[in-house]
Design a protein around this motif. Structure first.
Motif, short mmCIF file in Angstrom:
data_model
loop_
_atom_site.label_atom_id
_atom_site.label_comp_id
_atom_site.label_asym_id
_atom_site.label_seq_id
_atom_site.Cartn_x
_atom_site.Cartn_y
_atom_site.Cartn_z
N ILE A 88 0.85 -1.22 0.00
CA ILE A 88 0.00 0.00 0.00
C ILE A 88 0.87 1.25 0.00
O ILE A 88 0.58 2.24 -0.67
CB ILE A 88 -0.97 -0.03 1.21
CG1 ILE A 88 -2.01 -1.12 0.97
CG2 ILE A 88 -1.64 1.31 1.42
CD1 ILE A 88 -2.84 -1.47 2.18
N LEU A 89 1.99 1.18 0.76
CA LEU A 89 2.90 2.33 0.77
C LEU A 89 3.43 2.62 -0.64
O LEU A 89 3.64 3.78 -1.01
CB LEU A 89 4.09 2.06 1.70
CG LEU A 89 3.80 2.04 3.21
CD1 LEU A 89 5.08 1.80 3.98
CD2 LEU A 89 3.16 3.35 3.65
N MET A 90 3.62 1.56 -1.41
CA MET A 90 4.11 1.73 -2.79
C MET A 90 3.09 2.53 -3.62
O MET A 90 3.47 3.30 -4.50
CB MET A 90 4.32 0.34 -3.40
CG MET A 90 5.05 0.34 -4.70
SD MET A 90 6.77 0.66 -4.46
CE MET A 90 7.35 -0.99 -4.26
N LEU A 91 1.82 2.33 -3.31
CA LEU A 91 0.77 3.03 -4.07
C LEU A 91 0.71 4.52 -3.73
O LEU A 91 0.00 5.28 -4.39
CB LEU A 91 -0.60 2.37 -3.81
CG LEU A 91 -0.75 0.94 -4.33
CD1 LEU A 91 -2.09 0.37 -3.93
CD2 LEU A 91 -0.59 0.90 -5.84
N MET A 92 1.42 4.93 -2.70
CA MET A 92 1.43 6.36 -2.32
C MET A 92 2.01 7.23 -3.43
O MET A 92 1.85 8.44 -3.43
CB MET A 92 2.25 6.56 -1.03
CG MET A 92 1.65 5.93 0.20
SD MET A 92 0.07 6.65 0.64
CE MET A 92 -1.00 5.24 0.52
N ARG A 93 2.70 6.59 -4.36
CA ARG A 93 3.22 7.33 -5.52
C ARG A 93 2.12 8.05 -6.27
O ARG A 93 2.36 9.06 -6.94
CB ARG A 93 3.88 6.37 -6.51
CG ARG A 93 5.16 5.76 -6.05
CD ARG A 93 5.75 4.94 -7.17
NE ARG A 93 6.05 5.76 -8.33
CZ ARG A 93 7.12 6.51 -8.45
NH1 ARG A 93 7.99 6.56 -7.48
NH2 ARG A 93 7.32 7.23 -9.54
N LEU A 94 0.92 7.50 -6.16
CA LEU A 94 -0.20 8.08 -6.90
C LEU A 94 -0.66 9.40 -6.28
O LEU A 94 -1.41 10.14 -6.90
CB LEU A 94 -1.37 7.08 -6.95
CG LEU A 94 -1.03 5.73 -7.61
CD1 LEU A 94 -2.18 4.75 -7.45
CD2 LEU A 94 -0.70 5.93 -9.09
N VAL A 95 -0.24 9.67 -5.05
CA VAL A 95 -0.59 10.94 -4.39
C VAL A 95 0.66 11.81 -4.37
O VAL A 95 1.60 11.53 -3.61
CB VAL A 95 -1.08 10.68 -2.94
CG1 VAL A 95 -1.62 11.96 -2.32
CG2 VAL A 95 -2.11 9.57 -2.91
N PRO A 96 0.72 12.84 -5.20
CA PRO A 96 1.97 13.60 -5.35
C PRO A 96 2.57 14.12 -4.04
O PRO A 96 3.78 14.06 -3.85
CB PRO A 96 1.55 14.77 -6.26
CG PRO A 96 0.37 14.26 -7.00
CD PRO A 96 -0.34 13.33 -6.07
N ASN A 97 1.74 14.60 -3.12
CA ASN A 97 2.28 15.21 -1.90
C ASN A 97 2.99 14.21 -0.99
O ASN A 97 3.89 14.58 -0.24
CB ASN A 97 1.14 15.87 -1.10
CG ASN A 97 0.67 17.12 -1.81
OD1 ASN A 97 1.38 17.68 -2.64
ND2 ASN A 97 -0.54 17.55 -1.50
N ILE A 98 2.54 12.96 -1.02
CA ILE A 98 3.17 11.97 -0.14
C ILE A 98 3.82 10.83 -0.94
O ILE A 98 4.03 9.74 -0.43
CB ILE A 98 2.15 11.40 0.89
CG1 ILE A 98 0.90 10.89 0.15
CG2 ILE A 98 1.81 12.39 1.95
CD1 ILE A 98 -0.05 10.12 1.05
N GLY A 99 4.14 11.14 -2.17
CA GLY A 99 4.75 10.13 -3.05
C GLY A 99 6.07 9.61 -2.52
O GLY A 99 6.44 8.46 -2.79
N TRP A 100 6.77 10.43 -1.73
CA TRP A 100 8.08 10.02 -1.20
C TRP A 100 7.99 8.79 -0.30
O TRP A 100 8.97 8.07 -0.11
CB TRP A 100 8.71 11.19 -0.43
CG TRP A 100 7.83 11.75 0.64
CD1 TRP A 100 6.93 12.75 0.50
CD2 TRP A 100 7.73 11.32 2.00
NE1 TRP A 100 6.27 12.99 1.67
CE2 TRP A 100 6.76 12.12 2.62
CE3 TRP A 100 8.37 10.35 2.76
CZ2 TRP A 100 6.40 11.97 3.95
CZ3 TRP A 100 8.02 10.20 4.09
CH2 TRP A 100 7.05 10.99 4.67
#
Lengths: 222, 425
Positions: A88-100
């Protein structure tokens, strides 16, 4: 339907083979079908193997019974939630602000891979290789055929010289450089033998396709 | 009249026939069975007294213990041979029986395996950790024909137990691997510190890596693309990791020269990692604006689908430079030959022994095996990586000395040094 599948397979095979002549619309069509279909196929395979087969079934095991009718359902493995969380953390790329955040699972994968393989490679590529190289060359009660003795000398000298070639912190000059050249010589000999062996195995792939075209499709080979 | 006589005769004939059929169907099998019983071998009908005479003495001194140096789940059962376990003796095999304890209640003994006569050890690999087990060993004498047991005489040992299996923290049989890794890590840490302290570490020239600048420069001069293929394996492969690390350096150069770098990948994790690496490289050289998301793109997980896709891209877009860095299988020659056919300068690097010959034959430069892993240190010249490379070289020096000394010792029959390198799985 069977005939249609046969003709379609032959059409696609010839389309891919047509690349040998030059790039053409037929090849482009087959290439697009191949790439698109295989990407979709692997998506489905990975979903059912990993997300369902490993995670879902691991956390919610399927009910199973033995021959006597007793329940033998496996215990849920809640450690799998760690893997799911990393996914799920990998999918955070889809949210620009927390992509890191997606870098964390990457760091975990790369770090754990390096750590795990350190031991594996040290055991297989170092320890076992050295053990296989330390062999008696001749004499001292060593009872072996001349063929085996020559083989042992080739293994010992080849490994030694090959290792010298892979020394990066010393200039390859003088005796050291000469030994490194012997190492390259052994490497190239190995590559030549491997080349011939692999080409022969590729020939069997070609024969398989020709067998399909001339046998299954055209019926020229009975 | 004749007709009546014939009818009566026919009736008698029919009765005779029915009687004969009855005899054949009912009595004949009974007689056959009786006959079979008379001709059966004497061994198949065994009286209890005969079985007692054929019964072997039980095994003695059965001991059980948790199998050491394992991850649990295994128990070792040992016993002394039955006095009848001699050549032609009555103990022909041993059967191992086990009873487990569930909720404090000991269950029935059940067979878990057998071994031939002469054996004195059995490893029970299905012993759940932290559960108490009891064991018995049974000496067995038997006669079988066509895989069917005709008779069997057995005697059981006293029971041994309880015993539990458990996991151990260390596998002491692999202590040599531990020492080797510690020595290697010690070398690497020492030289990293030396490099950090400012000591200049030498690295010899590697032709394939010297050519990276030239290859990127050529693409820039020609105004064409650079293709970077990081192999077909995932991020759990060290070659892919090495390939992606080199990608960072190539991306820096491409960003500086404003040359379009395209990275088609075949795995989702490689896609994410390569995007991060390329983006960071562009940012590092002050060109974050030049980075575009679609520079790194996914094709397919399928090995040959990936090869077909790249081949199409190569012949249509005609890149000036192609890098192949990572783990490759049968697609290696397909890719490199296509790149060669359009006249691109090609630099390959892999540690796959079966694919190296193809790269050597069809590429301009090839990084062989460990040169791929040395590339990131070579290209970046970072002290940490250089120190690591020097440390690895010292590890190789130790190996070289071990090979020379070991071969001499074994040749003159002095000592088997190779035993020190035995790895127990």
């Amino acid at each position: 339907m069977e005939h249609f599948a046969l003709w379609l397979a032959a059409f696609l095979t010839l389309g891919i083979v047509s690349f040998l002549y030059k790039d053409n619309p037929w090849y482009k069509l087959c290439e697009a079908i191949f790439v698109g279909l295989s990407a979709g196929y692997w998506f489905v395979v990975l979903f059912w193997d990993n997300i369902y087969g490993k995670f879902w079934v691991g956390v919610f095991p399927l009910e199973e019974f033995d021959e006597a009718g007793r329940e033998i359902t496996a215990e849920p493995d809640y450690w799998l939630f760690v893997g799911a969380a990393l996914g799920i953390l990998m999918l955070m790329r889809l949210v620009p602000n927390i992509g890191w955040i997606s870098r964390w699972p990457l760091a975990f994968i790369v770090g754990s891979t390096a750590g795990l393989y350190l031991i594996n490679y040290f055991s297989s590529n170092m320890m076992r290789q050295v053990q296989g190289t330390i062999v008696p060359l001749f004499g001292a009660g060593y009872d072996a055929s001349a063929y085996a003795i020559v083989g042992n000398i080739v293994v010992a000298v080849g490994t030694f010289a090959g290792l010298v070639y892979f020394f990066f912190s010393k200039e390859h000059r003088g005796v050291f450089g000469g030994t490194a050249k012997v190492g390259v010589f052994f490497l190239m000999l190995t590559f030549g033998a491997s080349f011939g062996y692999t080409v022969m195995s590729r020939m069997s792939l070609l024969i398989g396709r020709m067998d399909f075209l001339l046998g299954d499709w055209l019926g020229m080979i009975k | 009249m004749n007709h009546n006589c014939r009818t009566t005769k026919q009736t008698f004939l029919r009765r005779d026939f029915l009687l004969l059929a009855f005899l054949i169907i009912v009595i004949a099998p009974t007689l056959a069975a009786q006959q079979a019983s008379d001709t059966m071998p004497a061994d198949t009908v065994v009286a209890d007294s005969i079985l007692v005479a054929r019964t072997p003495a039980p095994p003695i001194s059965v001991t059980v213990q948790d199998l050491p140096n394992d991850a649990g789940g295994s128990i070792k059962v040992n016993w002394g041979l039955s006095p009848d376990d001699v050549a032609g003796g009555k103990a022909r095999k041993y059967r191992i029986l086990r009873a487990e304890t569930i909720d404090g209640q000991r269950q029935e003994f059940t067979e878990i395996g057998d071994v031939t006569s002469g054996a004195t050890e059995f490893i029970d690999g299905n012993a759940t950790s932290d559960v108490e087990f009891y064991y018995k060993v049974m000496a067995v004498n038997f006669l079988s024909e066509d895989n069917e047991t005709i008779w069997e005489a057995t005697s059981k040992s006293d029971e041994a137990g309880p015993v539990k299996s458990s996991a151990q923290w260390f596998d002491w049989r692999r202590i040599n691997v531990f020492v080797g890794v510690i020595v290697l890590c010690g070398f690497i840490l020492y030289y990293i510190n030396q490099a950090k302290a400012g000591k200049k570490l030498f690295i010899r020239k590697i032709a394939g890596l010297e050519a990276v600048d030239e290859a990127v420069g050529r693409a820039t001069e020609m105004g064409k693309k650079i293709f970077y293929i990081p192999g077909t394996q995932d991020m759990d492969n060290v070659q892919t990791i090495a390939g992606v690390t080199i990608l960072g350096r190539v991306a820096e150069m491409a960003a500086q020269y404003e040359t379009w770098l395209e990275v088609p990948v075949s795995r989702s994790l490689v896609l994410v990692t390569a995007k991060e690496v390329v983006k960071e490289a562009y940012t590092k050289v002050g060109r974050p604006d030049a980075y575009q998301e679609d520079q790194v793109h996914y094709l397919t997980d399928d090995q040959f689908g990936y090869a077909a896709g790249i081949d199409g891209m190569v012949v249509r877009e005609k890149p000036a430079t192609i890098f192949y860095m990572g783990a490759f299988y049968a697609e290696a020659l397909i890719l490199a030959e296509t790149g060669n056919s359009i006249g691109a300068i090609q630099i390959a690097g892999t540690a796959m022994p079966s694919q190296l010959p193809f790269f050597v034959a069809s590429c301009d430069y090839t990084l062989i095996g460990e040169e791929l892993f040395a590339a990131s240190a070579y290209l970046s010249r970072e002290p940490k990586l250089l120190g690591s490379l020097k440390g690895q070289d010292m590890g190789k020096a130790v190996i070289l000395i071990a090979i020379v000394v070991g071969v001499l010792l074994e040749t003159f029959g002095i000592w088997k040094l190779s035993n020190l390198f035995t790895v127990i799985d």
